[in-house]
Design an enzyme around this catalytic site. Structure first.
Site, PDB file in Angstrom:
ATOM      1  N   TYR A  54      15.792 -31.192  -8.562  1.00 18.88           N
ATOM      2  CA  TYR A  54      15.331 -29.855  -8.978  1.00 18.88           C
ATOM      3  C   TYR A  54      16.348 -28.771  -8.626  1.00 18.88           C
ATOM      4  O   TYR A  54      16.474 -27.766  -9.325  1.00 18.88           O
ATOM      5  CB  TYR A  54      13.947 -29.558  -8.384  1.00 18.88           C
ATOM      6  CG  TYR A  54      12.887 -30.338  -9.125  1.00 18.88           C
ATOM      7  CD1 TYR A  54      12.400 -31.546  -8.616  1.00 18.88           C
ATOM      8  CD2 TYR A  54      12.432 -29.916 -10.372  1.00 18.88           C
ATOM      9  CE1 TYR A  54      11.469 -32.300  -9.332  1.00 18.88           C
ATOM     10  CE2 TYR A  54      11.499 -30.660 -11.093  1.00 18.88           C
ATOM     11  CZ  TYR A  54      11.034 -31.847 -10.568  1.00 18.88           C
ATOM     12  OH  TYR A  54      10.135 -32.599 -11.285  1.00 18.88           O
ATOM     13  N   ARG A  57      18.626 -28.728 -11.553  1.00 19.41           N
ATOM     14  CA  ARG A  57      17.990 -28.103 -12.725  1.00 19.41           C
ATOM     15  C   ARG A  57      17.834 -26.604 -12.502  1.00 19.41           C
ATOM     16  O   ARG A  57      17.976 -25.801 -13.431  1.00 19.41           O
ATOM     17  CB  ARG A  57      16.639 -28.766 -13.000  1.00 19.41           C
ATOM     18  CG  ARG A  57      16.765 -30.211 -13.501  1.00 19.41           C
ATOM     19  CD  ARG A  57      15.430 -30.794 -13.844  1.00 19.41           C
ATOM     20  NE  ARG A  57      14.816 -30.087 -14.963  1.00 19.41           N
ATOM     21  CZ  ARG A  57      13.504 -30.133 -15.216  1.00 19.41           C
ATOM     22  NH1 ARG A  57      12.696 -30.823 -14.418  1.00 19.41           N
ATOM     23  NH2 ARG A  57      13.002 -29.486 -16.252  1.00 19.41           N
ATOM     24  N   GLN A  89       5.504 -25.493 -21.338  1.00 19.08           N
ATOM     25  CA  GLN A  89       5.609 -26.675 -20.476  1.00 19.08           C
ATOM     26  C   GLN A  89       6.913 -26.602 -19.682  1.00 19.08           C
ATOM     27  O   GLN A  89       7.141 -27.416 -18.796  1.00 19.08           O
ATOM     28  CB  GLN A  89       5.594 -27.959 -21.312  1.00 19.08           C
ATOM     29  CG  GLN A  89       4.347 -28.135 -22.164  1.00 19.08           C
ATOM     30  CD  GLN A  89       4.503 -29.286 -23.124  1.00 19.08           C
ATOM     31  OE1 GLN A  89       4.153 -30.433 -22.822  1.00 19.08           O
ATOM     32  NE2 GLN A  89       5.046 -28.994 -24.302  1.00 19.08           N
ATOM     33  N   HIS A 107       3.325 -26.123 -16.315  1.00 22.68           N
ATOM     34  CA  HIS A 107       3.933 -27.174 -15.475  1.00 22.68           C
ATOM     35  C   HIS A 107       4.694 -26.575 -14.310  1.00 22.68           C
ATOM     36  O   HIS A 107       5.543 -27.246 -13.714  1.00 22.68           O
ATOM     37  CB  HIS A 107       4.870 -28.057 -16.326  1.00 22.68           C
ATOM     38  CG  HIS A 107       4.119 -28.933 -17.282  1.00 22.68           C
ATOM     39  ND1 HIS A 107       4.742 -29.668 -18.266  1.00 22.68           N
ATOM     40  CD2 HIS A 107       2.788 -29.192 -17.423  1.00 22.68           C
ATOM     41  CE1 HIS A 107       3.832 -30.342 -18.951  1.00 22.68           C
ATOM     42  NE2 HIS A 107       2.642 -30.057 -18.466  1.00 22.68           N
ATOM     43  N   CYS A 137       3.526 -21.118   7.209  1.00 25.10           N
ATOM     44  CA  CYS A 137       2.999 -21.960   8.308  1.00 25.10           C
ATOM     45  C   CYS A 137       4.120 -22.643   9.089  1.00 25.10           C
ATOM     46  O   CYS A 137       3.858 -23.342  10.067  1.00 25.10           O
ATOM     47  CB  CYS A 137       2.041 -23.018   7.742  1.00 25.10           C
ATOM     48  SG  CYS A 137       2.863 -24.370   6.871  1.00 25.10           S
ATOM     49  N   THR A 174       8.387 -29.454 -28.765  1.00 22.88           N
ATOM     50  CA  THR A 174       7.746 -30.399 -27.847  1.00 22.88           C
ATOM     51  C   THR A 174       7.465 -31.702 -28.588  1.00 22.88           C
ATOM     52  O   THR A 174       7.103 -31.713 -29.754  1.00 22.88           O
ATOM     53  CB  THR A 174       6.447 -29.824 -27.224  1.00 22.88           C
ATOM     54  OG1 THR A 174       5.883 -30.795 -26.330  1.00 22.88           O
ATOM     55  CG2 THR A 174       5.428 -29.430 -28.285  1.00 22.88           C
ATOM     56  N   LEU A 200      12.935 -30.389 -34.183  1.00 19.88           N
ATOM     57  CA  LEU A 200      14.160 -30.910 -34.810  1.00 19.88           C
ATOM     58  C   LEU A 200      13.810 -32.138 -35.655  1.00 19.88           C
ATOM     59  O   LEU A 200      14.298 -32.337 -36.753  1.00 19.88           O
ATOM     60  CB  LEU A 200      15.121 -31.300 -33.680  1.00 19.88           C
ATOM     61  CG  LEU A 200      16.605 -31.307 -33.947  1.00 19.88           C
ATOM     62  CD1 LEU A 200      17.050 -29.996 -34.560  1.00 19.88           C
ATOM     63  CD2 LEU A 200      17.369 -31.548 -32.646  1.00 19.88           C
TER      64      LEU A 200
HETATM   65  N1  APR Z   1      15.035 -27.140 -31.852  1.00 23.00           N
HETATM   66  C1  APR Z   1      13.759 -27.589 -31.988  1.00 23.00           C
HETATM   67  N2  APR Z   1      13.294 -28.717 -31.387  1.00 23.00           N
HETATM   68  C2  APR Z   1      14.161 -29.409 -30.621  1.00 23.00           C
HETATM   69  C3  APR Z   1      15.509 -29.014 -30.434  1.00 23.00           C
HETATM   70  C4  APR Z   1      15.931 -27.816 -31.088  1.00 23.00           C
HETATM   71  N3  APR Z   1      17.190 -27.366 -30.980  1.00 23.00           N
HETATM   72  N4  APR Z   1      16.127 -29.933 -29.631  1.00 23.00           N
HETATM   73  C5  APR Z   1      15.184 -30.859 -29.327  1.00 23.00           C
HETATM   74  N5  APR Z   1      14.019 -30.556 -29.923  1.00 23.00           N
HETATM   75  C6  APR Z   1      12.741 -31.277 -29.839  1.00 23.00           C
HETATM   76  C7  APR Z   1      12.885 -32.781 -29.821  1.00 23.00           C
HETATM   77  O1  APR Z   1      12.913 -33.297 -31.142  1.00 23.00           O
HETATM   78  C8  APR Z   1      11.601 -33.193 -29.075  1.00 23.00           C
HETATM   79  O2  APR Z   1      10.520 -33.363 -29.986  1.00 23.00           O
HETATM   80  O3  APR Z   1      12.155 -30.935 -28.607  1.00 23.00           O
HETATM   81  C9  APR Z   1      11.305 -32.002 -28.179  1.00 23.00           C
HETATM   82  C10 APR Z   1      11.575 -32.278 -26.716  1.00 23.00           C
HETATM   83  O4  APR Z   1      10.662 -33.265 -26.313  1.00 23.00           O
HETATM   84  P1  APR Z   1      10.650 -33.707 -24.774  1.00 23.00           P
HETATM   85  O5  APR Z   1      12.050 -33.952 -24.308  1.00 23.00           O
HETATM   86  O6  APR Z   1       9.634 -34.800 -24.654  1.00 23.00           O
HETATM   87  O7  APR Z   1      10.143 -32.411 -24.000  1.00 23.00           O
HETATM   88  P2  APR Z   1       8.664 -31.866 -23.874  1.00 23.00           P
HETATM   89  O8  APR Z   1       7.873 -32.172 -25.092  1.00 23.00           O
HETATM   90  O9  APR Z   1       8.777 -30.444 -23.461  1.00 23.00           O
HETATM   91  O10 APR Z   1       8.082 -32.730 -22.637  1.00 23.00           O
HETATM   92  C11 APR Z   1       6.797 -32.383 -22.178  1.00 23.00           C
HETATM   93  O11 APR Z   1       7.024 -33.949 -20.369  1.00 23.00           O
HETATM   94  O12 APR Z   1       8.311 -34.904 -18.761  1.00 23.00           O
HETATM   95  C12 APR Z   1       7.334 -33.978 -18.980  1.00 23.00           C
HETATM   96  O13 APR Z   1       6.907 -32.126 -17.640  1.00 23.00           O
HETATM   97  C13 APR Z   1       7.802 -32.609 -18.588  1.00 23.00           C
HETATM   98  O14 APR Z   1       7.211 -30.510 -19.598  1.00 23.00           O
HETATM   99  C14 APR Z   1       7.708 -31.819 -19.876  1.00 23.00           C
HETATM  100  C15 APR Z   1       6.720 -32.612 -20.689  1.00 23.00           C
END
Ligand code: APR
Length: 230
Positions: A54, A57, A89, A107, A137, A174, A200
């Protein structure tokens, strides 16, 4: 009745700001095991490894800048006559950096630290170590204030209430893999709320959306918010 837009965002909206997503090719979950860095058990087993993950990140997020997608929804919130709520998220602060005010981090956030002994929360330092004392604490019990797998996301009551009153639900960047966020589109459909997805590539939940706009969020989101304005 002015409209109320609920926008769920995921790692994809921050991808063009240089922050890694989780499940794309070479993403964070290809580099690290979830059970090692994103579960309470992993933290109990090796807190230093989790803090390192973390801390890295947090440093990347601090150096990142909001992109056109973050800015477009911040402008929408500022200019739209109705309400705009961002449910993210993401644990970065790029929505706030773009000017959004109405943001719920379901999150948690890299910018916050949590004491797992007394539940005190404070502004996280740049880098956290396992034996940092809690400012309240004094116990060496500090962790990132990030919701791990198996833990309860934050603000769920507020999110459910906002969804029940929404006139439009949008999901941006997402993959629709992780609940409860992945279930918001189903809740919206059951309430007869129009839904739109920006991604995407098609996500797990794409078939559930009324409308899908494929492409990079920095292109598709500003194009969308401009039409809402007119
Ligand atoms: N524009 C639009 N969408 C995009 C782009 C972009 N430039 N780049 C990537 N993506 C899309 C991908 O196609 C994918 O569907 O973003 C999505 C990212 O998916 P994940 O990596 O699974 O991320 P997320 O959906 O936020 O994950 C949800 O999972 O691990 C846990 O806590 C973590 O908050 C996270 C949660």
């Amino acid at each position: 009745m002015s409209d109320r837009i609920v926008i769920l965002t995921g790692a994809g909206i921050s991808a063009e700001s240089g922050l890694g997503t989780f499940r794309d090719e070479g993403g964070l979950w290809a580099q690290h095991r979830i059970e090692d860095v994103a579960t309470p058990e992993g933290f109990a087993r090796d807190p230093a490894l989790v803090h390192d993950f973390y801390n890295a990140r947090r440093a990347q997020a601090a150096a990142a800048k909001p992109n056109a997608a973050h800015k477009a929804i911040a402008r929408l919130e500022a200019e739209h006559p109705g309400e705009v709520l961002i449910v993210t998220q993401n644990v970065d602060a790029l929505h706030e950096a773009a000017g959004s005010r109405n943001v719920l981090h379901m999150h948690g956030a890299l910018s916050r630290a949590l004491c797992h002994a007394c539940a005190h929360r404070w502004q996280a330092p740049e880098a956290m170590q396992p034996d940092d004392p809690c400012p309240a604490c004094k116990a060496p019990a500090t962790r990132p204030d990030v919701v791990w797998f198996g833990e309860i996301p934050y603000h769920m009551d507020e999110i459910e209430e906002a969804l029940s009153r929404a006139t439009l639900f949008a999901a941006i960047g997402t993959s629709g893999n992780v609940y409860p966020a992945a279930g918001f589109v189903t809740a919206a459909r059951q309430l007869g709320i129009p839904t739109i997805e920006f991604n995407l590539d098609p996500s797990e939940t794409s078939p559930l959306f009324d409308e899908r706009r494929l492409g990079r969020a920095s292109q598709t989101v500003p194009d969308w918010t401009r039409t809402l304005g007119s």
